[in-house]
Design a protein around this motif. Structure first.
Motif, PDB file in Angstrom:
ATOM      1  N   LEU A   1       0.844  -1.190   0.000  1.00 19.83           N
ATOM      2  CA  LEU A   1       0.000   0.000   0.000  1.00 19.83           C
ATOM      3  C   LEU A   1       0.879   1.238   0.000  1.00 19.83           C
ATOM      4  O   LEU A   1       1.935   1.246   0.641  1.00 19.83           O
ATOM      5  N   ARG A   2       0.424   2.267  -0.679  1.00 18.96           N
ATOM      6  CA  ARG A   2       1.053   3.577  -0.546  1.00 18.96           C
ATOM      7  C   ARG A   2       0.138   4.376   0.374  1.00 18.96           C
ATOM      8  O   ARG A   2      -1.041   4.562   0.084  1.00 18.96           O
TER       9      ARG A   2
ATOM     10  N   GLU B   1      -9.086  -7.008  -1.135  1.00 18.06           N
ATOM     11  CA  GLU B   1     -10.066  -5.910  -1.156  1.00 18.06           C
ATOM     12  C   GLU B   1     -10.588  -5.603   0.246  1.00 18.06           C
ATOM     13  O   GLU B   1     -10.684  -4.450   0.637  1.00 18.06           O
ATOM     14  N   ARG B   2     -10.927  -6.657   0.996  1.00 16.17           N
ATOM     15  CA  ARG B   2     -11.419  -6.461   2.361  1.00 16.17           C
ATOM     16  C   ARG B   2     -10.333  -5.830   3.225  1.00 16.17           C
ATOM     17  O   ARG B   2     -10.590  -4.909   3.996  1.00 16.17           O
ATOM     18  N   ARG B   3      -9.112  -6.309   3.063  1.00 14.46           N
ATOM     19  CA  ARG B   3      -8.016  -5.811   3.896  1.00 14.46           C
ATOM     20  C   ARG B   3      -7.712  -4.346   3.607  1.00 14.46           C
ATOM     21  O   ARG B   3      -7.479  -3.566   4.533  1.00 14.46           O
ATOM     22  N   VAL B   4      -7.721  -3.959   2.349  1.00 12.31           N
ATOM     23  CA  VAL B   4      -7.479  -2.555   2.003  1.00 12.31           C
ATOM     24  C   VAL B   4      -8.591  -1.684   2.597  1.00 12.31           C
ATOM     25  O   VAL B   4      -8.323  -0.614   3.143  1.00 12.31           O
TER      26      VAL B   4
ATOM     27  N   GLU C   1      -8.964   0.360  10.616  1.00 11.68           N
ATOM     28  CA  GLU C   1      -9.082  -0.901  11.344  1.00 11.68           C
ATOM     29  C   GLU C   1      -7.993  -1.895  10.946  1.00 11.68           C
ATOM     30  O   GLU C   1      -8.018  -3.041  11.372  1.00 11.68           O
ATOM     31  N   GLY C   2      -7.069  -1.458  10.133  1.00  9.67           N
ATOM     32  CA  GLY C   2      -5.994  -2.346   9.694  1.00  9.67           C
ATOM     33  C   GLY C   2      -4.842  -2.303  10.674  1.00  9.67           C
ATOM     34  O   GLY C   2      -5.032  -2.121  11.870  1.00  9.67           O
TER      35      GLY C   2
ATOM     36  N   THR D   1      -4.140   7.277   6.375  1.00  8.95           N
ATOM     37  CA  THR D   1      -5.142   7.043   5.340  1.00  8.95           C
ATOM     38  C   THR D   1      -5.405   8.324   4.568  1.00  8.95           C
ATOM     39  O   THR D   1      -5.146   9.417   5.090  1.00  8.95           O
ATOM     40  N   PRO D   2      -5.900   8.225   3.357  1.00  3.69           N
ATOM     41  CA  PRO D   2      -6.267   6.992   2.661  1.00  3.69           C
ATOM     42  C   PRO D   2      -5.027   6.262   2.155  1.00  3.69           C
ATOM     43  O   PRO D   2      -3.966   6.845   1.990  1.00  3.69           O
ATOM     44  N   VAL D   3      -5.216   4.962   1.911  1.00  7.89           N
ATOM     45  CA  VAL D   3      -4.148   4.144   1.359  1.00  7.89           C
ATOM     46  C   VAL D   3      -4.524   3.744  -0.059  1.00  7.89           C
ATOM     47  O   VAL D   3      -5.699   3.710  -0.414  1.00  7.89           O
ATOM     48  N   GLU D   4      -3.501   3.466  -0.852  1.00  9.25           N
ATOM     49  CA  GLU D   4      -3.715   3.053  -2.240  1.00  9.25           C
ATOM     50  C   GLU D   4      -2.999   1.719  -2.463  1.00  9.25           C
ATOM     51  O   GLU D   4      -1.809   1.589  -2.130  1.00  9.25           O
ATOM     52  N   LEU D   5      -3.700   0.757  -3.000  1.00  9.81           N
ATOM     53  CA  LEU D   5      -3.104  -0.532  -3.327  1.00  9.81           C
ATOM     54  C   LEU D   5      -2.231  -0.353  -4.568  1.00  9.81           C
ATOM     55  O   LEU D   5      -2.719   0.037  -5.624  1.00  9.81           O
TER      56      LEU D   5
END
Length: 87
Positions: free
Chosen positions: A7-8, A23-26, A33-34, A42-46
């Motif tokens: 993730l970035r 998808e759920r983890r991202v 909640e990660g 956040t936000p994070v980018e895959l």
């Protein structure tokens, strides 16, 4: 399947993790909640995903990526996006 992902984060740092449902983890990371590391970033980018049939292989690869210096992580991410200018 088992996945290793990168993730970035909003502060431009990179986070590497493992999941069976990327998808759920991202979404969990984005919701705060990660992992503790991504909370507040956040936000994070895959930006990178690798798929493995066996959990042990995925976990080994996660560890391997986490040990890489940032420059090599950036190259790994750039290879996915076709952006070789980032370093």
């Amino acid at each position: 399947m088992h996945y290793v992902y990168v993730l970035r984060c909003a502060d431009d740092t990179l986070y590497t993790g493992y999941s069976t449902d990327v998808e759920r983890r991202v979404a969990e990371h984005d919701a705060g909640e990660g992992a503790k590391y991504t909370r507040g970033r956040t936000p994070v980018e895959l930006v990178h995903v690798e798929e493995y049939a066996e959990k042990s292989t995925a976990m080994s690869r996660e560890y391997e990526i986490k040990q890489l210096p940032r420059s090599k992580k950036e190259r790994l991410v750039a290879a996915d996006s076709g952006d070789s200018d980032r370093s």
